[in-house]
Design an enzyme around this catalytic site. Structure first.
Site, short mmCIF file in Angstrom:
data_model
loop_
_atom_site.label_atom_id
_atom_site.label_comp_id
_atom_site.label_asym_id
_atom_site.label_seq_id
_atom_site.Cartn_x
_atom_site.Cartn_y
_atom_site.Cartn_z
N HIS A 157 0.84 -1.22 0.00
CA HIS A 157 0.00 0.00 0.00
C HIS A 157 0.87 1.26 0.00
CE1 HIS A 157 -3.35 -2.70 1.31
NE2 HIS A 157 -2.38 -3.28 1.96
N SER A 278 15.89 21.66 -15.19
CA SER A 278 14.73 22.50 -15.47
C SER A 278 15.21 23.84 -15.95
CB SER A 278 13.90 22.67 -14.19
OG SER A 278 13.12 23.85 -14.27
N LYS A 284 16.88 21.49 -9.98
CA LYS A 284 16.20 20.24 -10.32
C LYS A 284 17.02 19.26 -11.12
CE LYS A 284 11.99 19.67 -10.37
NZ LYS A 284 10.65 19.52 -10.91
N GLU A 291 10.46 8.66 -16.62
CA GLU A 291 9.10 9.14 -16.90
C GLU A 291 8.65 8.72 -18.30
OE1 GLU A 291 8.50 13.40 -15.35
OE2 GLU A 291 10.65 13.08 -15.36
#
Ligand code: ARG
Length: 462
Positions: A157, A278, A284, A291
């Protein structure tokens, strides 16, 4: 001008939009190599059976080899007016050797031809994918061996459940990928029947030798039913289905990399090679490759779904709908190949952050089950009672904002008077994972043996 391949009864050419919807050369040019391979096998068979004189077969062979050379060299001019790869090749053959080219299509149709081409292409592609899956498995098994004893939180979970080892976690993906290889191998084995010689749908009156062409093209046997041979696209569906499941595995792993590389998790670092910056936030490091692996799985699933729908309700035998098998399959299997390569790259690139994983491994009362097991093993409590007592100890620790190991012996005894000092030994994360020696469990010794076993079976990584 009407099409010279089939335009005998036609007086005018197609409407512009007819050509636009009908044309497939823009994508089926990828089938050039298998198409020529199939034609060479067919021509050789026509010669061996005496259907064509050897001189014609020799001319066809030389011509086809020239066409192949032109395509490989990039000097071949593909024509949209000629619709597809089959007619592009045959038309060029006619330019090269004259009307004898027209004899190549004896006892053959584009229906059995395209099914054969597509099978050859899919078969080669599956072989390539299988090697890539094996390579990714090697990368994961190597990392698993190196980090067999790195403790990390195991989740259910997405809540801290029990400590596991990083190596064990990676080997879970090796198991999934092994099943993917099994599915690719099954698809390959089942597709390996040759459609060539089924002709348009009914077979042919020429005395062809289908066993000869089947074996020349590396098939196990000719497909037994000519209608099925031209109507079957199960092999594309099965390959896409195996690819879709594999893509889902990669997507799950990619999602874990996305989570693990956040400052919040901080389990793994990717180098500059597999992250991007970024343009506005200088701090970043985005895990774009992960992704994209996660995102691209959608295309693979979509291709499977699309072809299932194309084939649903399609009457026997061939229908032009089936031309729609190609773009999805080309794209999906290429996409999977790209995702496998990117994932293997990330696995070889990533640095597990062992201290950080360890810090979180014991968080969230992750060794509560070890405590309950200790109460069962040492004090002889029934597991349900041990579970209850442990729950009360967790509540006690939680109220104090402390870990289980920070409870004093007196506090422990306030819940279960027979607890002794020895209980503290099982509250550490290392002891926890070390104790999980059941078959398939997370104990470092298990992980080491399994990782080594995979490495031995897979051979040295490429
Ligand atoms: N381009 C076609 C396909 O991909 C080849 C077969 C065409 N057959 C036909 N009878 N028109 O399916």
């Amino acid at each position: 001008m009407s099409n010279r391949m089939w335009g005998g009864r036609y007086e005018t050419g197609p409407a512009e939009i007819m050509e636009e919807i009908n044309v497939s050369i823009d994508f089926d040019k990828r089938l050039a190599a298998p198409d020529i391979r199939g034609s060479l096998a067919h021509a050789a068979m026509l010669g061996a059976t005496g259907i064509l004189p050897e001189a014609d077969v020799a001319a066809i062979r030389t011509g086809l080899e020239t066409v192949r050379g032109e395509i490989e060299a990039g000097t071949f001019t593909f024509s949209r007016a000629l619709e597809d790869i089959h007619m592009n090749v045959e038309s060029r053959l006619r330019d090269l050797i004259g009307p004898t080219a027209g004899r190549l299509h004896t006892a053959r149709s584009r229906n059995d031809q395209v099914a054969t081409d597509m099978k050859l292409w899919v078969r080669d592609t599956l072989d390539g994918l299988d090697g890539q899956v094996a390579d990714l498995m090697s990368a994961l098994a190597e990392a698993a061996l190196a980090h067999a004893d790195a403790v990390m939180p195991g989740f259910t979970h997405l809540q801290s459940a029990q400590p596991v080892t990083f190596g064990h976690h990676l080997l879970a993906y090796v198991e999934m990928l092994a099943r993917d290889r099994g599915r690719l191998a099954d698809a390959r084995a089942r597709l390996n029947e040759c459609p060539l010689g089924a002709a348009a749908l009914a077979g042919t009156s020429f005395p062809i030798d289908r066993h000869m062409t089947a074996s020349a093209l590396g098939f196990d046997r000719p497909a037994a039913n000519s209608l099925d041979a031209v109507a079957d696209r199960d092999f594309v569906l099965e390959s896409l289905s195996a690819a879709a499941i594999c893509a889902i595995h990669l997507s799950r792993f990619a999602e874990e990399i996305v989570l693990w590389t956040t400052p919040q998790f901080d389990f793994v670092a990717l180098s500059d090679a597999f992250t991007t910056g970024s343009s506005i936030m200088p701090q970043k490091r985005n895990p774009d490759a992960a992704e994209l692996v996660r995102g691209k799985s959608g295309r693979v699933l979509g291709a499977l779904q699309a072809l299932l729908v194309v084939l649903k309700g399609l009457p026997l035998a061939y229908g032009k709908d089936m031309q729609e098998d190609k773009e999805g399959a080309f794209d999906a299997l290429h996409t999977l190949s790209l995702c496998l390569a990117a994932t293997a790259g990330m696995v070889r690139d990533m640095t597990p952050k062992r201290a950080s994983m360890r810090r979180w491994a014991g968080a969230g009362y992750a060794t509560a089950t070890d405590l309950a097991d200790w109460l069962v093993r040492v004090l002889g409590l029934p597991f349900r009672d041990a579970h209850h007592a442990t729950g009360r100890l967790v509540a006690l620790a939680f109220a104090r904002n402390a870990g289980l190991e920070e409870l004093s012996l007196d506090e422990m005894r306030s819940v279960e008077p027979r607890i002794t000092q020895a209980v503290y030994e099982v509250l550490g994360v290392d002891a926890s994972v070390r104790s999980r020696t059941s078959y398939g469990g997370t104990a470092p010794e298990n992980v080491r043996a399994q990782a080594q076993g995979w490495i031995d079976r897979l051979g040295k990584p490429a």
